[in-house]
Write a protein that holds these residues in place. Structure first.
Motif, PDB file in Angstrom:
ATOM      1  N   GLY A 160       0.794  -1.226   0.000  1.00 15.35           N
ATOM      2  CA  GLY A 160       0.000   0.000   0.000  1.00 15.35           C
ATOM      3  C   GLY A 160       0.824   1.272   0.000  1.00 15.35           C
ATOM      4  N   TYR A 208      -3.288  -1.589  -5.259  1.00 15.61           N
ATOM      5  CA  TYR A 208      -2.061  -1.852  -4.520  1.00 15.61           C
ATOM      6  C   TYR A 208      -0.993  -2.457  -5.438  1.00 15.61           C
ATOM      7  N   THR A 247      -2.554  -7.136   4.429  1.00 14.53           N
ATOM      8  CA  THR A 247      -3.571  -6.139   4.742  1.00 14.53           C
ATOM      9  C   THR A 247      -4.311  -6.599   5.991  1.00 14.53           C
ATOM     10  N   LYS A 284      -9.060   3.333   4.790  1.00 11.54           N
ATOM     11  CA  LYS A 284      -7.772   2.685   4.574  1.00 11.54           C
ATOM     12  C   LYS A 284      -6.645   3.623   5.002  1.00 11.54           C
ATOM     13  N   ASP A 375       2.277  -1.227   4.769  1.00 13.01           N
ATOM     14  CA  ASP A 375       1.128  -2.125   4.914  1.00 13.01           C
ATOM     15  C   ASP A 375      -0.147  -1.309   5.115  1.00 13.01           C
ATOM     16  N   VAL A 376      -1.257  -1.867   4.674  1.00 18.73           N
ATOM     17  CA  VAL A 376      -2.551  -1.192   4.791  1.00 18.73           C
ATOM     18  C   VAL A 376      -3.341  -1.760   5.959  1.00 18.73           C
TER      19      VAL A 376
END
Length: 410
Positions: A160, A208, A247, A284, A375-376
């Motif tokens: 991300g 992504y 995620t 997000k 990272d998301v």
């Protein structure tokens, strides 16, 4: 007669005790209120226990001002200083003095056009550990502009990650600057720019990044005129690699976080989110910073008591991962009991069970050890609005069509 003398002696002793106690208080008050706090066993605030010069958040610091870390009492345990320039990070060598109270860099002068990050840990006079994290930026020569770039050069990031440039001056000729920034990838993918105001340019793909993607960012800003008489300084290329896909979906209503790795459910972790009145943003969010230990003071993000002090001030929050610029973190929590998976009690952060000092055996430590910057973390079912796209790297909350409208090149 003896009885009267005894009563007189007792009265005098009592008066002497009162005067002695009053004198002690007066003496402590004369030293400062921190002296009283220490007499009563209260630890100093991190900014008092660890003094950093230049001050936290300082801008345009001149090279000759120098850098110093010191403790008025106790001793320094460790000091880590990093200088960031042109999307590269350089450790700043230095040493703690023989008495353990000061740290100075080996090179006395600061670099220009740089961001410095200081992470210091000290033991106070009572053996209590205190951590402090500060940043400052240095002077940029007149009539020049630069862009501070995220992520750092040669890093491995989550899928991300958004390339973000924050400029030290307002940009009037945004199209000219945008043309001088080129982001490419292998495998090839469409990447589009979006301006947030006149001093920030973000770039991302439609979805992504694919794991394993190699991304190259070329800055050709040198001699580009950003505003009348203001020219670019940088001519540099840097790169980063996209790691595995991870995620995490935080369900604020169910008090859980589902962690997915490469499309498969890795674990479901119990969490606590924002309490009513201090709810957690939906949407997000991208991990932009990871700190083993940090201080969290409510006063810095608007949570103040009537006396102006923070509603909370925790000097040693473990396993802290920043999600927004406004102060939302996903972090370890050792002070709340029996709330993970059952109740939302935080001031807006997402908390995972931890222990004081942090441990890899706790849910917070487990997640921290398996996470990357980039990272998301997505929050759903919180009774709050969606996070703003420019609050941290929140651009994934915009549609691709809306994102592309933010380009200055028409």
């Amino acid at each position: 007669m003896m009885h009267a003398q005894t009563r007189t002696w007792r009265a005098g002793a009592a008066l002497a005790a009162v005067l002695t106690w009053t004198g002690l208080l007066a003496s402590a008050a004369g030293c400062t209120s921190h002296g009283v706090d220490e007499m009563l066993g209260k630890p100093r605030a991190p900014e008092e226990a660890i003094r950093v010069s230049p001050d936290d958040g300082s801008r345009a610091v001149r090279p000759g001002e120098g850098l110093k870390v010191r403790v008025p009492a106790g001793r320094l345990e460790s000091v880590k200083v990093v200088r960031s320039q042109d999307a590269q990070e350089f450790p700043v060598p230095g040493r703690i003095g023989e008495d353990g109270t000061t740290w100075r860099p080996d090179a006395p002068a600061l670099a220009t056009a740089a961001r410095y990050t200081v992470d210091a840990v000290a033991l106070d006079a009572h053996g209590r550990r205190v951590a402090r994290h500060t940043t400052f930026t240095t002077y940029v020569p007149d009539e020049r502009f630069i862009g501070y770039v995220t992520p750092e050069n040669r890093s491995t990031v989550g899928t991300g990650m958004i390339v973000s440039l924050e400029f030290n001056r307002p940009i009037e000729h945004r199209a000219a600057v945008e043309r001088a920034v080129r982001v490419t990838s292998v495998p090839r993918t469409e990447i589009a720019p979006h301006w947030f105001g006149d001093d920030r340019l973000d770039l991302r793909p439609r979805t992504y990044w694919k794991p394993g993607t190699k991304v190259t960012v070329a800055l050709r800003l040198r001699d580009v005129e950003a505003s009348p008489g203001v020219y670019g300084l940088q001519h540099r290329t840097f790169s980063f690699t996209v790691g595995r896909s991870q995620t995490s979906l935080v369900d604020a209503a169910a008090h859980t976080m589902r962690v997915h790795r490469d499309g498969e459910l890795l674990s479901t972790v119990p969490i606590t989110a924002g309490a009513p009145g201090n709810t957690t943003y939906n949407g997000k969010m991208v991990v932009t910073e990871m700190l083993e230990t940090t201080r969290m003071n409510g006063a810095t993000v608007g949570f103040k008591r009537s006396d102006g002090k923070g509603e909370y001030d925790i000097p040693d929050v473990p396993h802290a991962m920043r999600l927004t610029a406004s102060g939302t973190f996903l972090h370890g929590n050792y002070w709340a009991k029996d709330v993970f998976g059952t109740a939302n009690v935080s001031h807006g952060c997402v908390g995972l069970r931890d222990v004081k000092g942090g441990s890899s055996a706790t849910p917070a430590g487990w997640f921290f050890d398996r996470s990357l910057v980039g990272d998301v973390v997505e929050v759903v079912r919180s009774k709050d609005r969606k996070v703003a796209p420019d609050n941290g790297l929140g651009g994934w909350n915009m549609t691709w069509k809306a994102w592309k409208r933010g380009s200055a090149v028409k």
